[in-house]
Design a protein around this motif. Structure first.
Motif, short mmCIF file in Angstrom:
data_model
loop_
_atom_site.label_atom_id
_atom_site.label_comp_id
_atom_site.label_asym_id
_atom_site.label_seq_id
_atom_site.Cartn_x
_atom_site.Cartn_y
_atom_site.Cartn_z
N ILE A 78 -28.07 -23.43 12.50
CA ILE A 78 -26.78 -23.78 11.68
C ILE A 78 -25.57 -23.60 12.53
O ILE A 78 -25.30 -22.52 13.04
N TYR A 79 -24.98 -24.97 12.64
CA TYR A 79 -23.66 -24.89 13.36
C TYR A 79 -22.40 -24.82 12.04
O TYR A 79 -22.29 -25.67 11.46
N PHE A 80 -21.68 -23.78 12.10
CA PHE A 80 -20.57 -23.58 11.38
C PHE A 80 -19.04 -23.84 12.22
O PHE A 80 -19.13 -23.18 13.06
N ALA A 81 -18.52 -24.73 11.67
CA ALA A 81 -17.32 -25.20 12.24
C ALA A 81 -16.20 -24.85 11.20
O ALA A 81 -16.00 -25.11 10.17
N ARG A 82 -15.12 -24.41 11.87
CA ARG A 82 -14.18 -24.19 10.97
C ARG A 82 -12.91 -25.47 10.97
O ARG A 82 -13.20 -26.35 11.88
N HIS A 83 -12.57 -25.69 9.82
CA HIS A 83 -11.76 -27.04 9.66
C HIS A 83 -10.64 -27.16 10.49
O HIS A 83 -10.23 -26.31 11.22
N GLY A 84 -10.24 -28.57 10.61
CA GLY A 84 -8.92 -28.78 11.55
C GLY A 84 -7.68 -28.05 10.97
O GLY A 84 -7.65 -27.87 10.06
N LYS A 85 -6.76 -28.12 11.66
CA LYS A 85 -5.08 -27.68 11.55
C LYS A 85 -4.72 -28.28 10.35
O LYS A 85 -4.81 -29.59 10.20
N THR A 86 -4.16 -27.55 9.31
CA THR A 86 -3.70 -28.01 7.92
C THR A 86 -2.14 -27.77 8.09
O THR A 86 -1.59 -27.24 8.99
N MET A 87 -1.48 -28.34 7.25
CA MET A 87 -0.06 -28.23 7.05
C MET A 87 0.34 -26.73 6.67
O MET A 87 1.23 -26.52 7.23
N LEU A 88 -0.29 -26.10 5.88
CA LEU A 88 -0.04 -24.69 5.79
C LEU A 88 -0.33 -23.75 6.86
O LEU A 88 0.31 -22.92 7.23
N ASN A 89 -1.38 -24.29 8.00
CA ASN A 89 -1.37 -23.56 8.96
C ASN A 89 -0.35 -23.84 9.97
O ASN A 89 0.23 -22.83 10.54
N THR A 90 0.14 -25.01 10.02
CA THR A 90 1.43 -25.48 10.71
C THR A 90 2.72 -24.53 10.18
O THR A 90 3.36 -24.09 11.01
N TYR A 91 2.80 -24.28 8.84
CA TYR A 91 3.94 -23.40 8.26
C TYR A 91 3.54 -22.11 8.30
O TYR A 91 4.41 -21.22 7.96
N ASP A 92 2.35 -21.86 9.00
CA ASP A 92 2.12 -20.12 9.19
C ASP A 92 2.10 -19.71 7.50
O ASP A 92 2.62 -18.48 7.28
N ARG A 93 1.49 -20.23 6.56
CA ARG A 93 1.32 -19.61 5.51
C ARG A 93 -0.07 -19.28 5.01
O ARG A 93 -1.02 -19.87 5.28
N VAL A 94 -0.30 -18.40 4.05
CA VAL A 94 -1.44 -17.78 3.81
C VAL A 94 -2.25 -18.98 2.99
O VAL A 94 -1.68 -19.65 1.95
N GLN A 95 -3.66 -19.33 3.50
CA GLN A 95 -4.37 -20.38 2.75
C GLN A 95 -5.81 -20.18 2.78
O GLN A 95 -6.47 -20.07 3.73
#
Length: 262
Positions: free
Chosen positions: A32-49
């Motif tokens: 089983i290969y679990f991957a974290r999603h790609g960088k998002t807009m809220l990641n960029t703004y350092d907001r809780v997501q």
């Protein structure tokens, strides 16, 4: 169904690690290969997501492409995401790069990121400071330094976030672990029934860390996962073994492949 009712049902459905293990007499092996999603807009703004969502940024799409190119040689049999848009989008970018855009992707809400309750959408610093205060520390910066030094574990931090939520809706560590391990078990059971060997799932960083929190003693389980990082788990003979945590080799390999082709 209200959030609290959903969370309570999640915990009651799985009271211990033994409850989610497939029968020990099984001899099937599943990767089983679990991957974290790609960088998002809220990641960029350092907001809780957490259960809040935002689309991938151009950089996030690019990294997801690299991941797809790096994973292309693995013969995956099944594909999973949660119902969060950023996970769906990441999977679609991966599949397009692999030339498998038409394959079926199964959505499991259990693969969502942690629900951060009243912290959703706020600056990450605010949530970290609140958790640190609950742990008796001066600031989030101090808490993260303590974690880096191995003096504070990830589970106490997650529980401190939950306890600090004035909306009383943030999940605790056990709740996140319970539903993530339930999803893991469900995927493996389906793979065994279908005779499948390789599974690809896109989820989120903290929920993936909670999933493996009691499946390995590797201290890397407490380190933040980069966007598109891979956690690999092998199921065999009724047991789970975490073999890779935060693996970026697939992204790096895919980047080389794509750049050479340009």
């Amino acid at each position: 169904m209200k959030i609290k009712t959903w969370l309570l049902a999640s915990v009651l459905s799985l009271s211990s690690i033994s409850a989610f293990n497939v029968a020990a007499e099984q001899t099937d092996s599943v990767n089983i290969y679990f991957a974290r999603h790609g960088k998002t807009m809220l990641n960029t703004y350092d907001r809780v997501q957490g259960w809040a969502d935002s689309p991938l940024t151009p950089a996030g799409i690019e990294t997801a492409r690299y991941l797809g190119a790096g994973l292309k040689g693995i013969p995956f049999d099944r594909y999973y995401t949660s119902d969060a848009g950023r996970q769906r989008e990441t999977m679609q970018v991966i599949l397009k790069e692999m030339g498998k855009s038409e394959v079926k992707v199964t959505e499991l809400p259990d693969l969502r990121e942690m629900l951060f309750g009243g912290f959703e959408g706020l600056p990450n610093e605010d949530m970290a400071n609140a958790a640190a205060k609950k742990l008796g520390m001066a600031s989030g910066a101090v808490m993260f330094q303590q974690m880096k030094e191995g003096k504070v574990g990830l589970i106490p931090m997650v529980d401190a976030i939950s306890q600090s939520d004035d909306k009383k809706e943030a999940e605790n560590a056990l709740q996140v672990k319970t539903r993530m391990q339930r999803a893991l078990n469900s995927m493996v059971q389906d793979a065994i029934k279908g005779g499948d060997k390789n599974i690809l799932a896109v989820s989120s960083g903290l929920s993936m860390q909670m999933m493996i929190s009691d499946l390995t003693d590797n201290p890397d389980k407490n380190k933040p996962l980069a966007n598109a990082a891979v956690v690999k788990i092998i199921y065999e003979n009724g047991k789970y073994k975490v073999t890779d945590i935060g693996d970026m080799s697939y992204v790096n390999k895919g980047k080389e492949v794509i750049n050479k082709a340009q």
